[in-house]
Write an enzyme that holds these catalytic residues in place. Structure first.
Site, PDB file in Angstrom:
ATOM      1  CD  GLU A  67       9.387  12.011 -15.595  1.00 33.55           C
ATOM      2  OE1 GLU A  67       8.524  12.725 -15.097  1.00 33.55           O
ATOM      3  OE2 GLU A  67      10.458  12.455 -16.054  1.00 33.55           O
ATOM      4  CE  LYS A  79      12.795  19.087 -11.597  1.00 33.69           C
ATOM      5  NZ  LYS A  79      11.588  19.513 -12.315  1.00 33.69           N
ATOM      6  CB  SER A 106      14.417  21.821 -16.003  1.00 33.14           C
ATOM      7  OG  SER A 106      13.678  23.019 -16.166  1.00 33.14           O
ATOM      8  CG  HIS A 133      -1.737  -1.233   1.372  1.00 28.87           C
ATOM      9  ND1 HIS A 133      -2.993  -1.408   0.835  1.00 28.87           N
ATOM     10  CD2 HIS A 133      -1.411  -2.397   1.973  1.00 28.87           C
ATOM     11  CE1 HIS A 133      -3.419  -2.637   1.131  1.00 28.87           C
ATOM     12  NE2 HIS A 133      -2.477  -3.259   1.804  1.00 28.87           N
TER      13      HIS A 133
END
Ligand code: ARG
Length: 459
Positions: free
Chosen positions: A291, A284, A278, A157
């Protein structure tokens, strides 16, 4: 030039032709189309439909085309309707009118189904090799991290549950791929059935030995029903299912690694080579490849549902709807061939932060072990579970870690608890108690690792 036209008086509408043409994507079947045609020419000769000399001429021309494909010299920009028309036109240029005999008894309906299966049989092997590469990366990680007995919280969970070995976690992503590879192998058997000789729909009218032809092309057998032969795209749908499932497996792995690479977790750091920056925020370092893998899993699932929807209402034998089978299958294969090595690369190059993983372990994750401690002192598990729960609540109340409860609090919870309760609060010992087959104990993981190294060779 189309392979038809005798009964037509008007030219095809330009837009309709462009809409109809599959050459923009089925050029990829060129090599298998030629292979199928060589086998067909020989089968026609064996059946005495064409002479041995004619077959020789056809095969010589087709071999030349095969060379042209391999050397990148075959011109695909000739505006043909599909790859079958293109090869036939080129053959005509090379060997003259005898090229027109190759079509005897064969339709593009059985031809395209044959080509597509041959192409998939090759592709399944490439995908399998790529999946194996990722498995090897996982094994390497598991091996390395077992040496250091790196521990981290295991989650259910997505809440801290019990401590586990990191090697155990890596290998938990190995086995799904092993099942995927088994599926690919089983799919190969179902794909290796030859539709050639099914004709347009009713079977070829010439005495072709379809079994011999099938074997010559590397198939295991010939399809038993000509109508089914030209309409069956189960192999394509099954491939898309396996592709989607591989996508799902890689997406789950990506998701975990993305979370583990956040500053909040800090369990791993991706190599620069498998990250991007970025355009605005200089600080970043983004896990784009992971992704994208997660995103592409969605596209792969879409391909599967798309093809199933195309197949579900086909009235009989071949319908042009079936041409929609190729773009999705080609894209799925391309996606897998890129996605699997990228994931392997990301895993091979990331840095594990064992200190951060250890710091995320907290004593409450040993509450099950505490219950087991009471069980060993004769308390029924149900009751022990309740007492361990009380201890957790008490620790929260007092604002201390579970292993720091004062001794009188332990005694208040159960008189059966002795000083040695402190032995419960040892993460490594908790892991070591789980040496059953498939458990996270060191010896069990070592055995699992050996097993993984054994099975990776053959799915
Ligand atoms: N381009 C077609 C396909 O991919 C080849 C088969 C065409 N057959 C036909 N009767 N038009 O499905």
């Amino acid at each position: 030039m189309t392979l038809w036209g005798g009964r037509f008086t008007e030219n095809q509408n330009q837009l309709a032709a462009e809409f109809n043409n599959s050459l923009p994507f089925d050029w990829r079947l060129a090599a298998v189309d030629v292979r199928g045609s060589i086998a067909w020419a020989l089968a026609l000769a064996r059946a005495n439909v064409i002479t041995a000399l004619e077959a020789e001429q056809l095969v010589a021309g087709l071999n030349t085309i095969q060379d042209e494909i391999e050397s990148g010299q075959l011109d695909f920009n000739t505006g043909e309707e599909d790859i079958h028309s293109l090869v036939e036109r080129r053959l005509g240029e090379l060997v003259g009118a005898v090229a027109g005999k190759l079509r005897t008894g064969r339709s593009r309906n059985d031809q395209v189904a044959t080509d597509f299966r041959l192409w998939l049989m090759d592709t399944l092997e490439q995908v399998d090799a790529a999946a194996q590469g990722l498995q090897a990366a996982l094994i390497k990680r598991a091996e390395l991290d077992l040496e250091w007995s790196v521990m981290l919280p295991g989650y259910t969970h997505f809440q801290r549950a019990q401590p586990i070995l990191l090697s155990h976690w890596w290998l938990s992503h190995f086995w799904p791929l092993q099942r995927d590879r088994q599926r690919l192998r089983q799919l190969r058997d179902r794909t290796a059935v030859s539709p050639l000789g099914a004709g347009a729909l009713a079977g070829t009218a010439f005495p072709i030995d379809r079994e011999a032809l099938a074997h010559e092309l590397g198939f295991n057998s010939a399809t038993p029903n000509s109508l089914d032969a030209v309409s069956d795209r189960d192999f394509a749908a099954e491939f898309l299912f396996v592709a989607a499932l591989i996508g799902v497996h890689l997406s789950k792995l990506s998701e975990a690694l993305i979370l583990y690479s956040t500053r909040e977790f800090g369990f791993i750091e991706l190599a620069d080579a498998f990250s991007t920056g970025s355009s605005l925020m200089p600080q970043k370092k983004n896990p784009d490849p992971l992704e994208l893998t997660r995103g592409k899993a969605g596209t792969l699932i879409g391909h599967l549902t798309g093809l199933l929807a195309t197949l579900k209402a086909l009235p009989s034998a071949y319908d042009k709807d079936l041409q929609e089978d190729k773009p999705v299958v080609f894209d799925a294969a391309d996606t897998l061939r890129r996605m699997l090595p990228v994931m392997a690369g990301a895993i091979n190059t990331l840095t594990v932060r064992g200190d951060r993983m250890a710091a995320a372990l907290d004593a409450a994750m040993l509450a099950t072990d505490l219950a087991d401690y009471l069980v060993k002192r004769g308390v029924p598990f149900r009751e022990a579970h309740g007492l361990a729960g009380q201890a957790v609540r008490k620790a929260i109340e007092l604002g201390v870690s579970l292993d720091r409860l004062p001794f009188y609090e332990w005694k208040a919870i159960s008189p059966l608890i002795e000083e040695d309760v402190s032995s419960v609060f040892d993460f490594a010992a908790s892991i070591e108690r789980r040496n059953v087959i498939g458990g996270t104990g060191r010896a069990a993981v070592k055995q699992q690792l050996e097993e993984a190294k054994n099975v990776i060779r053959s799915a």
